[in-house]
Design a protein around this motif. Sequence first.
Motif, PDB file in Angstrom:
ATOM      1  N   VAL A 233       0.853  -1.198   0.000  1.00 13.29           N
ATOM      2  CA  VAL A 233       0.000   0.000   0.000  1.00 13.29           C
ATOM      3  C   VAL A 233       0.886   1.244   0.000  1.00 13.29           C
ATOM      4  O   VAL A 233       1.918   1.290   0.684  1.00 13.29           O
ATOM      5  N   GLY A 234       0.470   2.254  -0.761  1.00 15.76           N
ATOM      6  CA  GLY A 234       1.267   3.469  -0.846  1.00 15.76           C
ATOM      7  C   GLY A 234       0.881   4.547   0.139  1.00 15.76           C
ATOM      8  O   GLY A 234       1.726   5.338   0.563  1.00 15.76           O
ATOM      9  N   ARG A 235      -0.407   4.602   0.497  1.00 15.80           N
ATOM     10  CA  ARG A 235      -0.878   5.715   1.333  1.00 15.80           C
ATOM     11  C   ARG A 235      -2.095   5.286   2.136  1.00 15.80           C
ATOM     12  O   ARG A 235      -2.935   4.513   1.658  1.00 15.80           O
ATOM     13  N   VAL A 236      -2.185   5.799   3.346  1.00 19.35           N
ATOM     14  CA  VAL A 236      -3.379   5.635   4.176  1.00 19.35           C
ATOM     15  C   VAL A 236      -3.799   7.009   4.665  1.00 19.35           C
ATOM     16  O   VAL A 236      -2.995   7.767   5.215  1.00 19.35           O
ATOM     17  N   SER A 237      -5.065   7.351   4.432  1.00 17.03           N
ATOM     18  CA  SER A 237      -5.626   8.599   4.944  1.00 17.03           C
ATOM     19  C   SER A 237      -6.773   8.255   5.893  1.00 17.03           C
ATOM     20  O   SER A 237      -7.130   7.086   6.051  1.00 17.03           O
TER      21      SER A 237
END
Length: 271
Positions: A233-237
Motif C-alpha cells: 500500500v502506498g498511502r493511508v488517509s
Amino acid sequence: MTDDSQTTDRTKSKGTELLRLHQDTTLLTVVNVWDVISAKVVADTPGTTALATASHSIAASRGYEDGENIPVDEMIAEVARIAAAVDLPVSADLEGGYGDPAGTIRKAIDVGIVGANIEDQMRPLAEAAGNVEAMMKVASDAGIDFVLNARTDAFVKAGAALKSGERQRADVLAEAKERGLAYLDAGAPVVFVPGVLEDAEVAELAEAFGPQRLTLIGLPGVPPLARLQELGVGRVSYGPMSQRVALTALQELVEAVHGGGGVPSTMRALN
C-alpha cells in the motif's frame, strides 16, 4: 520574479514533492484536516510530510450534509485557506468533482492544491475513466505533478448488498480492480479503494495496481499500518475520522464538566 510566478513555482515544487512521497517505499500517512487550525496542528506535528483535507469534515463544519451539498466555490475557498496556511503539499478531497471534475481540478490547482480525491460514484466505467483523463490533462497543461487519488466506490456502494449476501466480495473486488486499472491507464498516479478490506484483498489490489499505487482509508478493522506497508500500500488517509476523534474529545470535556470535572491535565497548548 513576479509574485504570481513565485506562487506557481511553489505549487509546482509541492506537486513534485507530493508525487515523490507517494512513490517512496515508505508508507505515506495523512491525517485529514478541515480548517486552518486543524491544518496547522497536523502540519506542526513531527512526522507529518503532507496534508489532505476531508470533504465530509469541511462540509460538516459549515453546516452542510456530505454528498456535494456544499457549493463548489465554498469548498475551494476553504481548501485555499488551508493550502496558504502551511508549507506542506496539500491534497484536497473534492467528492465527485461537483458536476465538473476537470473544472474543479483547475480551480483547485489555481489555489495551490497539488492532489485530490475524486470519487467515481460508480458512474459508467468509460465515463469515469474519461473524467480521470480530463483531470490529468488539466494538471499537465498547468505543468503540475498532480497526485490524483482516483477513488472507486466499489466497496462503499456495495455495502448493503454485501451484508445481505446479494453480492459476493470476490465480485466487488474484481470490479474495484477493473476500475482501478482503468484509472491508472487514464493517467492517475494512485487509486483509492475505501472500505474495510482483508489482507488478501489488499494484497490482490496492490499486486494488480503495482507498488505504491493503492491507497486506503484508516478505519477500525483494517490491517495495521505495518502490515499494509508489507502488502504494498502506498498511502493511508483518515477521512472524517480525525474530526470525529476531535469532536469526541470535545464531547468528553462537556461530559466531564457536567459531572463536576474540568479540563484534562493532558491538554496541550497547540496554538
